[in-house]
Design an enzyme around this catalytic site. Sequence first.
Site, PDB file in Angstrom:
ATOM      1  N   GLY A  10      -2.300  -5.714 -10.553  1.00  0.00           N
ATOM      2  CA  GLY A  10      -1.484  -5.063  -9.572  1.00  0.00           C
ATOM      3  C   GLY A  10       0.023  -5.777  -9.362  1.00  0.00           C
ATOM      4  N   ALA A  11       0.150  -6.977 -10.341  1.00  0.00           N
ATOM      5  CA  ALA A  11       1.504  -7.584 -10.191  1.00  0.00           C
ATOM      6  C   ALA A  11       2.561  -6.742  -9.898  1.00  0.00           C
ATOM      7  CB  ALA A  11       1.526  -8.673 -11.118  1.00  0.00           C
ATOM      8  N   GLY A  13       3.141  -4.133  -8.333  1.00  0.00           N
ATOM      9  CA  GLY A  13       2.998  -3.142  -7.108  1.00  0.00           C
ATOM     10  C   GLY A  13       3.502  -3.921  -5.791  1.00  0.00           C
ATOM     11  N   THR A  15       1.724  -4.675  -2.754  1.00  0.00           N
ATOM     12  CA  THR A  15       0.926  -5.640  -2.319  1.00  0.00           C
ATOM     13  C   THR A  15       0.797  -6.806  -3.646  1.00  0.00           C
ATOM     14  OG1 THR A  15      -0.331  -4.320  -1.068  1.00  0.00           O
ATOM     15  CG2 THR A  15      -1.236  -6.317  -1.601  1.00  0.00           C
ATOM     16  N   GLY A  16       0.511  -6.533  -4.777  1.00  0.00           N
ATOM     17  CA  GLY A  16       0.597  -7.365  -5.900  1.00  0.00           C
ATOM     18  C   GLY A  16       1.468  -8.269  -5.978  1.00  0.00           C
ATOM     19  N   LYS A  43       6.509  -1.286 -19.839  1.00  0.00           N
ATOM     20  CA  LYS A  43       7.696  -0.985 -18.772  1.00  0.00           C
ATOM     21  C   LYS A  43       8.336  -2.173 -18.495  1.00  0.00           C
ATOM     22  CE  LYS A  43       4.718   2.444 -16.249  1.00  0.00           C
ATOM     23  NZ  LYS A  43       3.992   2.946 -14.864  1.00  0.00           N
ATOM     24  N   LYS A 126     -13.326   1.159  -0.005  1.00  0.00           N
ATOM     25  CA  LYS A 126     -13.245   0.025  -0.368  1.00  0.00           C
ATOM     26  C   LYS A 126     -14.668  -0.614   0.052  1.00  0.00           C
ATOM     27  CE  LYS A 126      -8.285  -0.563   1.243  1.00  0.00           C
ATOM     28  NZ  LYS A 126      -7.755  -1.157   0.032  1.00  0.00           N
TER      29      LYS A 126
HETATM   30  N1  LIG Z   1      -1.730  -3.222   5.266  1.00  0.00           N
HETATM   31  C1  LIG Z   1      -0.871  -2.298   4.889  1.00  0.00           C
HETATM   32  O1  LIG Z   1      -0.012  -2.070   5.721  1.00  0.00           O
HETATM   33  C2  LIG Z   1      -0.994  -1.668   3.802  1.00  0.00           C
HETATM   34  C3  LIG Z   1       0.115  -0.865   3.282  1.00  0.00           C
HETATM   35  C4  LIG Z   1       0.368  -0.387   1.769  1.00  0.00           C
HETATM   36  C5  LIG Z   1      -0.868  -0.417   1.078  1.00  0.00           C
HETATM   37  N2  LIG Z   1      -1.973  -1.155   1.524  1.00  0.00           N
HETATM   38  C6  LIG Z   1      -3.098  -1.486   0.667  1.00  0.00           C
HETATM   39  O2  LIG Z   1      -2.653  -2.271  -0.314  1.00  0.00           O
HETATM   40  C7  LIG Z   1      -3.435  -2.027  -1.578  1.00  0.00           C
HETATM   41  C8  LIG Z   1      -2.543  -1.995  -2.714  1.00  0.00           C
HETATM   42  O3  LIG Z   1      -1.585  -0.967  -2.642  1.00  0.00           O
HETATM   43  P1  LIG Z   1      -0.018  -0.914  -2.989  1.00  0.00           P
HETATM   44  O4  LIG Z   1       0.421   0.069  -2.022  1.00  0.00           O
HETATM   45  O5  LIG Z   1       0.411  -2.309  -2.611  1.00  0.00           O
HETATM   46  O6  LIG Z   1      -0.209  -0.478  -4.386  1.00  0.00           O
HETATM   47  P2  LIG Z   1       1.106   0.238  -5.313  1.00  0.00           P
HETATM   48  O7  LIG Z   1       2.372  -0.473  -4.960  1.00  0.00           O
HETATM   49  O8  LIG Z   1       1.005   1.264  -5.319  1.00  0.00           O
HETATM   50  O9  LIG Z   1       0.839  -0.885  -6.773  1.00  0.00           O
HETATM   51  C9  LIG Z   1      -0.430  -0.682  -7.567  1.00  0.00           C
HETATM   52  C10 LIG Z   1      -0.587  -1.483  -8.587  1.00  0.00           C
HETATM   53  O10 LIG Z   1      -1.778  -1.168  -8.999  1.00  0.00           O
HETATM   54  C11 LIG Z   1      -1.621  -1.147 -10.559  1.00  0.00           C
HETATM   55  N3  LIG Z   1      -2.754  -0.444 -11.261  1.00  0.00           N
HETATM   56  C12 LIG Z   1      -2.930   1.056 -10.811  1.00  0.00           C
HETATM   57  N4  LIG Z   1      -3.915   1.517 -11.443  1.00  0.00           N
HETATM   58  C13 LIG Z   1      -4.158   0.664 -12.460  1.00  0.00           C
HETATM   59  C14 LIG Z   1      -5.337   0.229 -13.563  1.00  0.00           C
HETATM   60  N5  LIG Z   1      -6.115   1.228 -13.613  1.00  0.00           N
HETATM   61  N6  LIG Z   1      -5.195  -0.742 -14.589  1.00  0.00           N
HETATM   62  C15 LIG Z   1      -4.165  -1.573 -14.024  1.00  0.00           C
HETATM   63  N7  LIG Z   1      -3.606  -1.848 -13.067  1.00  0.00           N
HETATM   64  C16 LIG Z   1      -3.363  -0.659 -12.208  1.00  0.00           C
HETATM   65  C17 LIG Z   1      -0.349  -0.660 -10.575  1.00  0.00           C
HETATM   66  O11 LIG Z   1       0.493  -0.750 -11.981  1.00  0.00           O
HETATM   67  P3  LIG Z   1       1.333   0.060 -12.777  1.00  0.00           P
HETATM   68  O12 LIG Z   1       2.682  -0.698 -12.897  1.00  0.00           O
HETATM   69  O13 LIG Z   1       0.652   0.542 -13.959  1.00  0.00           O
HETATM   70  O14 LIG Z   1       1.255   1.366 -12.047  1.00  0.00           O
HETATM   71  C18 LIG Z   1       0.389  -1.229  -9.634  1.00  0.00           C
HETATM   72  O15 LIG Z   1       0.952  -2.771 -10.125  1.00  0.00           O
HETATM   73  C19 LIG Z   1      -4.120  -0.610  -1.337  1.00  0.00           C
HETATM   74  O16 LIG Z   1      -5.439  -0.909  -1.237  1.00  0.00           O
HETATM   75  C20 LIG Z   1      -3.743  -0.351   0.154  1.00  0.00           C
HETATM   76  O17 LIG Z   1      -4.729   0.034   0.785  1.00  0.00           O
HETATM   77  C21 LIG Z   1      -1.907  -1.803   2.596  1.00  0.00           C
END
Ligand SMILES: NC(=O)c1ccc[n+]([C@@H]2O[C@H](COP(=O)([O-])OP(=O)(O)OC[C@H]3O[C@@H](n4cnc5c(N)ncnc54)[C@H](OP(=O)(O)O)[C@@H]3O)[C@@H](O)[C@H]2O)c1
Length: 329
Positions: A10-11, A13, A15-16, A43, A126
């Site tokens: 997720g690096a 993304g 959070t990542g 990418k 989760k």
């Molecule tokens: N606390 C809060 O306010 C808050 C807010 C938002 C999210 N969150 C939590 O944070 C977590 C992460 O969410 P996010 O929104 O940060 O995610 P995001 O920005 O959508 O990023 C997802 C990451 O996961 C990678 N990924 C997805 N499917 C994959 C797979 N099959 N294999 C390898 N990599 C994969 C994506 O890579 P690609 O480059 O390949 O797409 C991307 O790097 C979620 O669980 C969410 O519940 C919390």
Amino acid sequence: MTKQRVLLLGATGETGGSILEGLLEDSDAFVVEALVRPSSSDKPKVKALTDRGVKIRVADIEGPIEKLIDILAGADVLISAIDAMSQLAQIRLVTAAKEAGVKRFVPCAFTTVAPPGGVMALRDQKEEVYQHVRKLYLPYTIIDVGYWYQLSFPTLPSGRVDYACLFKTRTEIHNGGSMPTMLTDQRDIGSFVALIIKDSRTLNKSVFGYGEFLSENEVYETLEALSGEKIDRKYVSSEEIAAARASNAAALKSDPNAIPNLISAFREDYHYSKYVRGDNTPANAAYLGYLNTRELYPEFKPRTFEEFARELLDGRLPKPYQHLVFDTA
Ligand SMILES: NC(=O)c1ccc[n+]([C@@H]2O[C@H](COP(=O)([O-])OP(=O)(O)OC[C@H]3O[C@@H](n4cnc5c(N)ncnc54)[C@H](OP(=O)(O)O)[C@@H]3O)[C@@H](O)[C@H]2O)c1
């Protein structure tokens, strides 16, 4: 000190990305590698990781498990920051991590504090992953961080903060706005993670960190005071939140995998949990057995909401999820 080899899914993304920064800042402690799916390996965002010295490991987490085990072998820590819609894809990753002998798995938590069992559908997905972790006795740490400042601020009549807002307008106040909830600057998540995964006290534990414990009313008042603008609040009652949850549940029943249905359900669950039930509090986290980063790392000072709001008003913040805009929160 021997460096920990950390493999981060997720690096690229939101959070990542924060976690990546936190780990790279602590280069004496960590060697960071990124686990990338084959469809993303070309990418530009992945190329940008290579340019920063991050080794790329390409793997399909839903593909052949032997290949996945090979890639995970030797990792001290595996961190998953997979998107909210893909939580259950971690199940095979957990199985492979156990086989590979990963010393600590950090599953994709990074959310608000809430109990399992029907409060939040996202939390329950989760928890399904956590149950699989525990069933295999895979060493783990669950890290929750409250809700991001970046998704919690209201828009202003002047349009001055629209550039950084995921929503076209965000002026809703839920259930009267007085319920306090834990909030965090998204940029601090990585610092929390770096502290927590170096610490043997956090092994096989849940840990929470947050920047501030504020109500919606306090968040809105801070932005009004700093901007000099008056926000025209749209009040959403607890009954309206309950009705929206019921309608989301019906939609999900007819089409459980439709992404728009899931987005609506997750959003309304957050409103219910944060503002009606009041789950996301330090006291409830302690009750649920979490360790508190304020007690573990008193020297770490997370960003305050006011610091964040000043940067926001100065036009100095990036918008989360660059490519997305939702009508309303
Ligand atoms: N606390 C809060 O306010 C808050 C807010 C938002 C999210 N969150 C939590 O944070 C977590 C992460 O969410 P996010 O929104 O940060 O995610 P995001 O920005 O959508 O990023 C997802 C990451 O996961 C990678 N990924 C997805 N499917 C994959 C797979 N099959 N294999 C390898 N990599 C994969 C994506 O890579 P690609 O480059 O390949 O797409 C991307 O790097 C979620 O669980 C969410 O519940 C919390």
